[in-house]
Write a protein that holds these residues in place. Structure first.
Motif, PDB file in Angstrom:
ATOM      1  N   MET A  17      84.732  69.596 181.145  1.00 23.41           N
ATOM      2  CA  MET A  17      83.396  69.790 180.604  1.00 23.41           C
ATOM      3  C   MET A  17      82.514  70.489 181.634  1.00 23.41           C
ATOM      4  N   ILE A  18      81.452  71.090 181.156  1.00 20.17           N
ATOM      5  CA  ILE A  18      80.498  71.762 182.030  1.00 20.17           C
ATOM      6  C   ILE A  18      79.175  71.017 181.958  1.00 20.17           C
ATOM      7  N   SER A  19      78.631  70.681 183.124  1.00 19.00           N
ATOM      8  CA  SER A  19      77.417  69.860 183.149  1.00 19.00           C
ATOM      9  C   SER A  19      76.347  70.490 184.016  1.00 19.00           C
ATOM     10  N   MET A  20      75.138  69.982 183.861  1.00 22.03           N
ATOM     11  CA  MET A  20      74.034  70.360 184.741  1.00 22.03           C
ATOM     12  C   MET A  20      73.351  69.083 185.217  1.00 22.03           C
ATOM     13  N   ARG A  21      72.852  69.114 186.447  1.00 20.09           N
ATOM     14  CA  ARG A  21      72.204  67.937 187.035  1.00 20.09           C
ATOM     15  C   ARG A  21      70.913  68.391 187.693  1.00 20.09           C
ATOM     16  N   VAL A  22      69.811  67.736 187.332  1.00 18.09           N
ATOM     17  CA  VAL A  22      68.494  68.155 187.805  1.00 18.09           C
ATOM     18  C   VAL A  22      67.760  66.957 188.401  1.00 18.09           C
ATOM     19  N   PRO A  23      67.174  67.101 189.596  1.00 19.56           N
ATOM     20  CA  PRO A  23      66.420  65.986 190.181  1.00 19.56           C
ATOM     21  C   PRO A  23      65.126  65.728 189.417  1.00 19.56           C
ATOM     22  N   ILE A  24      64.706  64.481 189.377  1.00 20.19           N
ATOM     23  CA  ILE A  24      63.414  64.113 188.804  1.00 20.19           C
ATOM     24  C   ILE A  24      62.438  63.988 189.970  1.00 20.19           C
ATOM     25  N   ILE A  25      61.457  64.889 190.032  1.00 13.81           N
ATOM     26  CA  ILE A  25      60.525  64.921 191.153  1.00 13.81           C
ATOM     27  C   ILE A  25      59.137  64.493 190.677  1.00 13.81           C
ATOM     28  N   ILE A  26      58.618  63.436 191.279  1.00 20.30           N
ATOM     29  CA  ILE A  26      57.293  62.903 190.928  1.00 20.30           C
ATOM     30  C   ILE A  26      56.453  62.830 192.194  1.00 20.30           C
ATOM     31  N   ASN A  27      55.295  63.502 192.157  1.00 21.78           N
ATOM     32  CA  ASN A  27      54.390  63.541 193.321  1.00 21.78           C
ATOM     33  C   ASN A  27      55.095  64.005 194.591  1.00 21.78           C
ATOM     34  N   GLY A  28      55.969  65.013 194.425  1.00 15.77           N
ATOM     35  CA  GLY A  28      56.641  65.603 195.576  1.00 15.77           C
ATOM     36  C   GLY A  28      57.820  64.818 196.103  1.00 15.77           C
ATOM     37  N   LYS A  29      58.176  63.690 195.469  1.00 15.50           N
ATOM     38  CA  LYS A  29      59.293  62.875 195.937  1.00 15.50           C
ATOM     39  C   LYS A  29      60.354  62.761 194.848  1.00 15.50           C
ATOM     40  N   VAL A  30      61.627  62.710 195.266  1.00 16.31           N
ATOM     41  CA  VAL A  30      62.729  62.582 194.314  1.00 16.31           C
ATOM     42  C   VAL A  30      62.783  61.143 193.809  1.00 16.31           C
ATOM     43  N   ALA A  31      62.614  60.978 192.494  1.00 18.38           N
ATOM     44  CA  ALA A  31      62.583  59.634 191.897  1.00 18.38           C
ATOM     45  C   ALA A  31      63.856  59.321 191.125  1.00 18.38           C
ATOM     46  N   GLY A  32      64.782  60.266 191.084  1.00 20.29           N
ATOM     47  CA  GLY A  32      66.013  60.060 190.332  1.00 20.29           C
ATOM     48  C   GLY A  32      66.589  61.394 189.917  1.00 20.29           C
ATOM     49  N   ALA A  33      67.461  61.380 188.891  1.00 15.64           N
ATOM     50  CA  ALA A  33      68.070  62.627 188.419  1.00 15.64           C
ATOM     51  C   ALA A  33      68.483  62.467 186.963  1.00 15.64           C
ATOM     52  N   ILE A  34      68.574  63.597 186.281  1.00 12.20           N
ATOM     53  CA  ILE A  34      69.020  63.605 184.881  1.00 12.20           C
ATOM     54  C   ILE A  34      70.206  64.545 184.764  1.00 12.20           C
ATOM     55  N   GLY A  35      71.247  64.076 184.087  1.00  7.68           N
ATOM     56  CA  GLY A  35      72.446  64.886 183.901  1.00  7.68           C
ATOM     57  C   GLY A  35      72.689  65.136 182.420  1.00  7.68           C
ATOM     58  N   LYS A  36      73.181  66.339 182.111  1.00  3.14           N
ATOM     59  CA  LYS A  36      73.438  66.695 180.717  1.00  3.14           C
ATOM     60  C   LYS A  36      74.746  67.463 180.633  1.00  3.14           C
ATOM     61  N   VAL A  37      75.583  67.085 179.668  1.00  2.00           N
ATOM     62  CA  VAL A  37      76.827  67.816 179.424  1.00  2.00           C
ATOM     63  C   VAL A  37      76.489  69.015 178.553  1.00  2.00           C
ATOM     64  N   MET A  38      76.746  70.214 179.100  1.00  2.00           N
ATOM     65  CA  MET A  38      76.433  71.437 178.344  1.00  2.00           C
ATOM     66  C   MET A  38      77.557  71.794 177.380  1.00  2.00           C
ATOM     67  N   PHE A  39      78.807  71.700 177.866  1.00  2.00           N
ATOM     68  CA  PHE A  39      79.982  71.942 177.021  1.00  2.00           C
ATOM     69  C   PHE A  39      81.006  70.866 177.347  1.00  2.00           C
ATOM     70  N   LYS A  40      81.588  70.263 176.320  1.00  2.00           N
ATOM     71  CA  LYS A  40      82.623  69.256 176.562  1.00  2.00           C
ATOM     72  C   LYS A  40      83.862  69.574 175.728  1.00  2.00           C
ATOM     73  N   ASP A  41      84.963  68.914 176.084  1.00  2.00           N
ATOM     74  CA  ASP A  41      86.234  69.126 175.393  1.00  2.00           C
ATOM     75  C   ASP A  41      86.643  70.590 175.383  1.00  2.00           C
ATOM     76  N   LEU A  42      86.562  71.242 176.536  1.00  2.00           N
ATOM     77  CA  LEU A  42      87.011  72.634 176.612  1.00  2.00           C
ATOM     78  C   LEU A  42      88.495  72.748 176.270  1.00  2.00           C
ATOM     79  N   ASN A  43      89.249  71.669 176.524  1.00  2.44           N
ATOM     80  CA  ASN A  43      90.682  71.673 176.214  1.00  2.44           C
ATOM     81  C   ASN A  43      90.922  71.878 174.720  1.00  2.44           C
ATOM     82  N   ASN A  44      90.004  71.337 173.881  1.00  2.00           N
ATOM     83  CA  ASN A  44      90.188  71.396 172.434  1.00  2.00           C
ATOM     84  C   ASN A  44      89.864  72.757 171.849  1.00  2.00           C
ATOM     85  N   PHE A  45      89.281  73.643 172.695  1.00  2.00           N
ATOM     86  CA  PHE A  45      88.976  74.987 172.203  1.00  2.00           C
ATOM     87  C   PHE A  45      90.214  75.894 172.275  1.00  2.00           C
ATOM     88  N   LYS A  46      91.347  75.336 172.759  1.00  2.00           N
ATOM     89  CA  LYS A  46      92.610  76.070 172.872  1.00  2.00           C
ATOM     90  C   LYS A  46      92.435  77.326 173.715  1.00  2.00           C
TER      91      LYS A  46
END
Length: 452
Positions: A80-109
């Motif tokens: 699968m292909i994913s993206m990960r982005v930091p959550i920045i609040i008041n100039g400080k990293v407060a966490g991160a959010i991840g999202k799968v952009m494409f999954k099951d590439l194997n099933n696309f033959k």
């Protein structure tokens, strides 16, 4: 659960996307139902993300604040292909959010060769993003405990929240680009491009096409589709004009117009392009001195110098040398696969007594040299340091024969002489560095017998 949380959960799960959110410690705080089904995990909240998602790097993004786009990842035998982005609040990293952009590439033959090509393309675009439009460092990357350093970091954090132009000055090797990147990543523009321009390296004849871009057929050899300039690439984000003091006067006029009008026109084009870019300029030269010499435009100086950050040299941050040297040791040992357990007390004393004309960059070179000279030793010792550093003697003042006033006068004299040498005799610049008025500096020079 209040109505806002219910609404957020509804939106989160109705998108049918694979999304996960972690806090700054990598603990899962939310995960969409679609991702839970994909992973076969019903209660991921409260667990560390590495326990839930194999091969994830989301906890690293939450720690470093560096976003990752187009990462090829394998989870439970699914590519699968994913993206990960930091959550920045008041100039400080407060966490991160991840999202799968494409999954099951194997099933696309897709044939394995095509998957390989896809990986290569993703790596190419990732490298392009890194080199052209990505800031790697944030305020957590800036190491120092000295009062002078902490004051400039706090000021930079406040400045990051706005959009005003910033001028960063300081000697070579003090970390001007690191501060520029941290300011970008601590601002509301963090997810937009960060573009660095070395003003000293652009030939005069290419300045306009490099900075403002060009249209098809603008000149011989121009690309058929034209090309975006640095300002257009940075639109919405931040542009760092490094070594601004080396920019020739002819180019300064063109740059000034862009800063005044906030618009550009490509070479060979007729369309005006509005730009929304925050400008950070950096230099190790005195722009005021260049203005006096007629080498820098005063009106451009005032456009750039809305907020001024002057980075302290390493010799004024002696209490930071332990921390910096050890962090550099760990970083370089990891880079070169060399094991060491630290730096000896004697070696650290030598490092503290040296003046560091090349600042942190020079310190990094010294530590790199030292770890490469390690043989069977586990500690960096004095013998691994350059001779000029070992020969530097600590400054001692004799309290037996001198009173406190004499010792203070001697220290003041050394500092003023050193500062005047650094500014090549420019008393205005020396007074600024020392935090004195021009008249105050002249009084001290006279009292200490430093008049020539």
């Amino acid at each position: 659960m209040n109505i806002d949380e219910e609404l957020l959960n509804f939106i989160f799960n109705s998108l049918e996307e694979c999304i996960v959110i972690v806090d700054e410690n990598g603990i899962v705080t939310m995960m969409s139902n679609g991702y839970k089904e994909f992973l076969g995990c019903t209660n991921p909240e409260g667990r560390h993300v590495t326990e839930v998602i194999p091969n994830t790097k989301l906890h690293i993004v939450a720690k470093t604040g560096l976003k990752e786009v187009g990462e090829l990842q394998e989870v439970n035998n699914h590519k699968m292909i994913s993206m990960r982005v930091p959550i920045i609040i008041n100039g400080k990293v407060a966490g991160a959010i991840g999202k799968v952009m494409f999954k099951d590439l194997n099933n696309f033959k897709i044939l394995s060769s095509k998957i390989s090509n896809l990986e290569k393309e993703l790596q190419y675009y990732k490298n392009e993003l890194d080199s052209e439009k990505k800031a790697k460092y944030n305020f957590n990357s800036l190491m120092g405990k000295s009062m002078k350093f902490k004051q400039v970091v706090n000021f930079a954090q406040r400045a990051a929240k706005g959009d005003s132009s910033i001028l960063i000055t300081g000697e070579s090797g003090t970390g001007k680009e690191l501060f520029a990147q941290a300011i970008h990543n601590g601002s509301k523009r963090a997810l937009k491009p960060f573009v660095k321009v070395n003003c000293a390296a652009i030939p005069a004849e290419l300045f306009e096409s490099e900075m403002f871009g060009y249209e098809e057929g603008a000149f011989t050899g121009a690309k058929k589709s034209g090309l975006k300039g640095k300002f257009e690439i940075a639109n919405g984000g931040t542009i760092l004009l490094d070594e601004i003091g080396d920019l020739p006067l002819s180019m300064q006029v063109k740059l000034l117009r862009v800063l005044q009008e906030r618009e550009i026109m490509r070479v060979g084009g007729s369309e005006v392009i509005n730009i929304n870019v925050r400008v950070i300029a950096a230099t190790n030269k005195s722009l005021q001195e260049l203005i006096d010499q007629g080498k820098f435009r005063e009106d451009l100086y005032y456009r750039l110098n809305v907020i001024h950050l002057n980075l302290p040299p390493l010799r004024e941050r002696i209490e930071d040398i332990d921390l910096l040297a050890d962090n550099l040791r760990v970083k370089l040992c990891n880079k070169y696969g060399i094991y060491s357990e630290g730096i000896s007390t004697e070696a650290l004393e030598h490092l503290k007594n040296y003046d560091w004309p090349g600042n942190v960059r020079q310190l990094e070179n010294v530590i790199e040299r030292a770890i490469n000279l390690l043989d069977t030793e586990l500690l960096i010792s004095s013998k691994h340091l350059p001779e000029k550093i070992i020969k530097t003697k600590s400054k001692k003042y004799n309290m037996d024969t001198n009173g406190l006033k004499d010792v203070v006068d001697e220290m003041e004299k050394e500092i003023i002489v050193s500062t005047l040498e650094k500014t090549k005799g420019n008393k205005n610049e020396a007074a600024k560095i020392l935090g004195l008025s021009r008249a105050g500096l002249y009084k001290k020079i006279k009292r200490l017998g430093l008049e020539q």
